[in-house]
Design a protein around this motif. Sequence first.
Motif, mmCIF file in Angstrom:
data_model
loop_
_atom_site.group_PDB
_atom_site.id
_atom_site.type_symbol
_atom_site.label_atom_id
_atom_site.label_comp_id
_atom_site.label_asym_id
_atom_site.label_seq_id
_atom_site.Cartn_x
_atom_site.Cartn_y
_atom_site.Cartn_z
ATOM 1 N N UNK A 123 0.841 -1.215 0.061
ATOM 2 C CA UNK A 123 0.009 0.004 -0.062
ATOM 3 C C UNK A 123 0.899 1.264 0.113
ATOM 4 N N UNK A 124 1.953 1.417 0.705
ATOM 5 C CA UNK A 124 2.827 2.419 0.654
ATOM 6 C C UNK A 124 3.462 2.607 -0.651
ATOM 7 N N UNK A 125 3.769 1.472 -1.527
ATOM 8 C CA UNK A 125 4.342 1.700 -2.718
ATOM 9 C C UNK A 125 3.434 2.203 -3.593
ATOM 10 N N UNK A 126 1.825 1.669 -3.515
ATOM 11 C CA UNK A 126 0.913 2.250 -4.201
ATOM 12 C C UNK A 126 0.598 3.793 -3.981
ATOM 13 N N UNK A 127 0.639 4.017 -2.995
ATOM 14 C CA UNK A 127 0.266 5.478 -2.388
ATOM 15 C C UNK A 127 1.430 6.523 -2.958
ATOM 16 N N UNK A 128 2.696 6.163 -2.682
ATOM 17 C CA UNK A 128 3.619 7.106 -3.248
ATOM 18 C C UNK A 128 3.860 7.209 -4.892
ATOM 19 N N UNK A 129 3.424 6.190 -5.267
ATOM 20 C CA UNK A 129 3.606 6.114 -6.858
ATOM 21 C C UNK A 129 2.316 6.400 -7.481
ATOM 22 N N UNK A 130 1.233 6.738 -6.588
ATOM 23 C CA UNK A 130 -0.015 7.266 -7.407
ATOM 24 C C UNK A 130 -0.996 6.265 -8.091
ATOM 25 N N UNK A 131 -0.628 5.084 -7.441
ATOM 26 C CA UNK A 131 -1.595 4.178 -8.234
ATOM 27 C C UNK A 131 -2.414 3.301 -7.317
ATOM 28 N N UNK A 132 -3.326 2.420 -7.837
ATOM 29 C CA UNK A 132 -4.152 1.794 -6.970
ATOM 30 C C UNK A 132 -4.374 0.276 -7.636
ATOM 31 N N UNK A 133 -4.400 -0.648 -6.787
ATOM 32 C CA UNK A 133 -4.392 -2.103 -7.103
ATOM 33 C C UNK A 133 -3.306 -2.611 -7.920
#
Length: 134
Positions: A123-133
């Motif tokens: 989730x941290x990677x998703x959040x900082x990269x700006x993507x979901x799932x």
Amino acid sequence: MDVLFFMDTKTIKILLANDHPLLRSAISNLLNKHEQIQVVGEAGNFKELLEKLTQIPADILMTDDVMPFGDILTVLPVIKEQYPELKIIVNSMHDASAPHIKKMMEWADGLVGFNSVAADFIKAVETVWGIKNI
């Protein structure tokens, strides 16, 4: 309400820094299980981390906040100055309210505690990269 997510099919390259080999290996294995994430390099201390950054292109740095040969509050501003596009996620055993964590977040894009569940790292990677799932 319409919600738009930035869906990038690019592989997210992560440089992982942690001075505990077993923990570094576990986090690396966890991240590498996902199709869009690839751990492209690892470092065991801040000195090695700074060297690897010059050698290995990465999108995200995931680093422990306490490692030999440096101090996170000294190293992060240097990294952000030299690599302004690099996203930084810090792993810590300290509570988010700790003074050094609050100061550190001036340069870091995300924080994951070592008491987190495995999904929180993704989730941290998703959040900082700006993507979901991913």
